[in-house]
Write an enzyme that holds these catalytic residues in place. Structure first.
Site, PDB file in Angstrom:
ATOM      1  N   ASP A  90       2.427   0.704  -8.046  1.00 12.91           N
ATOM      2  CA  ASP A  90       3.778   0.757  -8.636  1.00 12.91           C
ATOM      3  C   ASP A  90       4.662   1.798  -7.933  1.00 12.91           C
ATOM      4  OD1 ASP A  90       2.808  -1.102 -10.381  1.00 12.91           O
ATOM      5  OD2 ASP A  90       3.167   0.066 -12.211  1.00 12.91           O
ATOM      6  N   ARG A 120       3.933   0.129  12.983  1.00 10.52           N
ATOM      7  CA  ARG A 120       3.630  -1.188  12.426  1.00 10.52           C
ATOM      8  C   ARG A 120       3.726  -1.093  10.911  1.00 10.52           C
ATOM      9  NH1 ARG A 120      -1.892  -3.802  10.960  1.00 10.52           N
ATOM     10  NH2 ARG A 120      -1.212  -5.899  10.444  1.00 10.52           N
ATOM     11  N   ASN A 142      -7.715  -6.108  14.339  1.00  7.00           N
ATOM     12  CA  ASN A 142      -8.048  -4.977  13.468  1.00  7.00           C
ATOM     13  C   ASN A 142      -9.545  -4.739  13.550  1.00  7.00           C
ATOM     14  OD1 ASN A 142      -5.402  -5.273  12.721  1.00  7.00           O
ATOM     15  ND2 ASN A 142      -5.811  -5.852  10.601  1.00  7.00           N
ATOM     16  N   ASN A 174      -1.622 -10.730   8.535  1.00  8.45           N
ATOM     17  CA  ASN A 174      -2.665  -9.726   8.635  1.00  8.45           C
ATOM     18  C   ASN A 174      -3.959 -10.263   8.037  1.00  8.45           C
ATOM     19  OD1 ASN A 174      -3.543  -6.869   9.167  1.00  8.45           O
ATOM     20  ND2 ASN A 174      -4.044  -7.050   6.975  1.00  8.45           N
ATOM     21  N   GLU A 175      -4.976 -10.333   8.851  1.00  7.45           N
ATOM     22  CA  GLU A 175      -6.345 -10.624   8.424  1.00  7.45           C
ATOM     23  C   GLU A 175      -6.500 -11.820   7.496  1.00  7.45           C
ATOM     24  OE1 GLU A 175      -8.225  -7.148   6.834  1.00  7.45           O
ATOM     25  OE2 GLU A 175      -7.944  -6.006   8.666  1.00  7.45           O
ATOM     26  N   GLN A 217       0.796  -1.219   0.000  1.00  2.00           N
ATOM     27  CA  GLN A 217       0.000   0.000   0.000  1.00  2.00           C
ATOM     28  C   GLN A 217       0.833   1.276   0.000  1.00  2.00           C
ATOM     29  OE1 GLN A 217      -2.610  -1.768   3.319  1.00  2.00           O
ATOM     30  NE2 GLN A 217      -4.062  -0.511   2.204  1.00  2.00           N
ATOM     31  N   HIS A 274      -1.831  -4.968 -12.741  1.00  2.00           N
ATOM     32  CA  HIS A 274      -1.319  -4.791 -14.104  1.00  2.00           C
ATOM     33  C   HIS A 274      -2.196  -5.501 -15.137  1.00  2.00           C
ATOM     34  CE1 HIS A 274       2.954  -4.004 -12.341  1.00  2.00           C
ATOM     35  NE2 HIS A 274       2.149  -2.981 -12.222  1.00  2.00           N
ATOM     36  N   TYR A 289     -12.874  -1.945  12.782  1.00  2.00           N
ATOM     37  CA  TYR A 289     -13.347  -0.709  12.152  1.00  2.00           C
ATOM     38  C   TYR A 289     -14.814  -0.396  12.399  1.00  2.00           C
ATOM     39  CZ  TYR A 289      -9.014  -0.651   9.453  1.00  2.00           C
ATOM     40  OH  TYR A 289      -7.698  -0.600   9.089  1.00  2.00           O
ATOM     41  N   HIS A 329       1.287  -9.316   4.720  1.00  2.00           N
ATOM     42  CA  HIS A 329       0.102  -8.454   4.552  1.00  2.00           C
ATOM     43  C   HIS A 329      -0.317  -8.506   3.077  1.00  2.00           C
ATOM     44  CE1 HIS A 329      -2.153  -4.830   6.413  1.00  2.00           C
ATOM     45  NE2 HIS A 329      -2.691  -5.002   5.224  1.00  2.00           N
ATOM     46  N   GLU A 353      -5.010  -2.334  14.070  1.00  2.00           N
ATOM     47  CA  GLU A 353      -5.597  -1.398  13.100  1.00  2.00           C
ATOM     48  C   GLU A 353      -6.923  -0.875  13.615  1.00  2.00           C
ATOM     49  OE1 GLU A 353      -6.105  -2.619   9.003  1.00  2.00           O
ATOM     50  OE2 GLU A 353      -4.131  -3.583   9.001  1.00  2.00           O
TER      51      GLU A 353
END
Ligand code: GBH
Length: 490
Positions: free
Chosen positions: A72, A97, A327, A186-187, A39, A59, A329, A142, A394
């Site tokens: 990219d 992190r 995590n 992660n997740e 990310q 891509h 939200y 991740h 998170e």
């Protein structure tokens, strides 16, 4: 039940005796911010990095990404990491992190060819953090699987547990002298879903109700093996801690007679990974096993779509944690009902989800602001797994960009207040929190259309300047005073 009530009373008394109020972070509580390699890093083919499944998806099937864009260059943290460290330092973050890109370290996924430029990059980042008094907390995986391993079938193939363990060993060997907090995955819940639809997250493979459960099995095996390998080969010397970051959405029963639907949701979405690691049984929770077995038979299958955990595996798995990364939200409303194709995890779960239109929205369709749900979810975990140490790895809010992010400021202060109630009033053992995210970044299938950063990044400017938003300033205040500012208290 009685026993729990007694415990809570005792903890509250101790809390007051030590002079804590419910809006102050406990001594030793760790505060910081989080990101992930694909990310933010960019440098997708720099200095010998191999191709991963997100390079391939963006891509070759950019149509899946909202703005058809890719990682990219992203935030160009491959070159601008000192900027990131500077902002963390200015905020008073105690820890950062970030995740390591597997294909930057092992271009083909296997450990016979180590990319020294990749090792150098993370050495520079880790050393810069430590020089500035910031502790690294490193996610080993991740979501950016080396393409060569996807070519072997990806996570549903159990052999990936071995390759993942070999990769983790390279990280412990190279960085474990300085990194003391590790997260294996992660997740898993999110990337197992990437094997349940061919219009979803990378690698976007359409094997619902099968590939997703196989992925889940590989992850559990890999996690346990990495934990045991660290114990055998590194722990005595390096003295680090290992956890896994699980994601869940709270499920609030839509009415009082729908409690069982939400409990089932918790068991399917959190319990399937958490129970084998954090419960004493070392095995899956019973409800999902029964339901998937039953549905598999009804579908005419000779064996269940949910592979069993063997007795030897049970012994190896239980207790393979030093902390539970979490995590969080948002929340759903839940009720009984069947949804999804045959077969699918959705159908197996047997819960129909919605969100309350009264809950404030964000830029992400799935994310509404429901602060009290964090307290409920933390209590659910504490009750289910014997109150393990929890690190909130998170928590954050999306908008469409801009420096004056009042909604994000409110999100953080309200969620943190609920977390502090869980700690001080309910006695839940939360010991750390990293805000998602330090920077605006590539938000997977949403591309750059949803912004989660507390620092703004201008993606039209090739220099990718970072500017702290209002939320970064409020987090700075919270990190430094270690309490929720007076003006956010009701
Ligand atoms: C976390 O996932 C991730 O760890 C992090 O990388 C990410 O940037 C952050 O949250 C914010 O999303 O498009 O309707 O199919 C949280 C769980 C799982 C939520 C995937 C969004 C896609 C919803 N995410 N999900 S949808």
């Amino acid at each position: 039940m009685k026993f729990q009530t007694v415990c809570i009373v005792v903890i509250v008394t101790i809390g007051f005796a030590a002079g804590h109020d419910n809006t102050t972070f406990p001594d030793g509580f760790l505060l910081g911010a989080a990101t992930a390699s694909y990310q933010i890093e960019g440098g997708w083919n720099a200095d010998g990095k191999g191709v991963n499944i997100w390079d391939t998806l963006t891509h070759e099937r950019s149509i899946y990404v909202e703005d058809k864009y890719n990682g990219d260059l992203a935030d160009d943290s491959y070159n601008l990491y000192m900027e990131d460290v500077k902002h963390l330092k200015n905020m008073g973050a105690q820890l950062y992190r970030f995740s390591i890109s597997w294909a930057r370290i092992l271009p083909e996924g296997h450990d016979y060819k180590i990319n020294e430029a990749g090792i150098d990059y993370y050495n520079r980042l880790i050393n810069a953090l430590l020089d500035n008094g910031i502790e690294p907390i490193v996610t080993i995986y991740h979501w950016d699987l080396p393409q060569k391993l996807q070519d072997l079938g990806g996570w549903p193939n159990i052999v990936l547990a071995t390759y993942n363990e070999n990769y983790a060993r390279v990280l412990f060997k190279n960085f474990g002298d300085r990194v003391k907090l590790w997260i294996t995955f992660n997740e898993p819940r999110t990337f197992m879903a990437a094997y349940a639809s061919d219009t979803g997250m990378a690698p976007s493979i359409n094997t619902p109700g099968i590939g997703d459960y196989l992925t889940s099995r590989t992850v559990l095996t890999a996690h346990a093996n990495i934990y045991r390998m660290y114990e055998r080969e590194f722990k005595q010397q390096q003295k680090g801690k290992i956890g896994i970051s699980l994601w869940n959405v709270w499920c609030e029963p839509i009415s009082t007679n729908q409690v069982d639907a939400c409990e089932r949701y918790q068991q399917f979405h959190l319990g399937l990974r958490a129970h084998p690691i954090f419960s004493e049984s070392g095995n899956y929770p019973s409800v999902p096993v029964k339901r998937v077995d039953h549905n598999s038979r009804a579908e005419g299958l000779t064996s269940s779509r949910l592979p069993k955990i063997t007795p030897e595996e049970v012994n190896c798995r239980t207790g393979t944690y030093d902390f539970l990364g979490f995590n969080f939200y948002t929340s759903n409303l839940g009720k009984r009902g069947v949804t999804g194709g045959i077969p699918s995890k959705g159908r197996d779960t047997g819960a129909i989800l919605s969100q309350d239109a009264e809950w404030p929205e964000s830029a992400s369709s799935w994310l509404r602001v429901v602060p009290w749900a964090l307290r409920k979810q933390l209590n659910w975990i504490a009750n289910a797994y014997g109150n393990p140490p929890i690190f909130v790895t998170e928590n954050g809010y999306s908008d469409y960009g801009g420096l004056n992010d009042t909604s994000r400021v409110l999100y953080y202060s309200e969620y943190m207040k609920e977390m502090l109630k869980a700690i001080h009033i309910d006695g839940v053992n939360v010991f750390g929190y990293t805000a998602w995210s330090l920077l605006d970044n590539f938000e997977w299938l949403a591309g750059y259309t949803e912004r989660f950063g507390v620092c703004d990044v201008d993606f039209d400017d090739p220099n990718r300047p970072r500017i702290p938003k209002e939320s970064a300033k409020v987090l700075t205040e919270i990190f430094n005073t270690r309490k929720i500012p007076e003006r956010f208290l009701d």
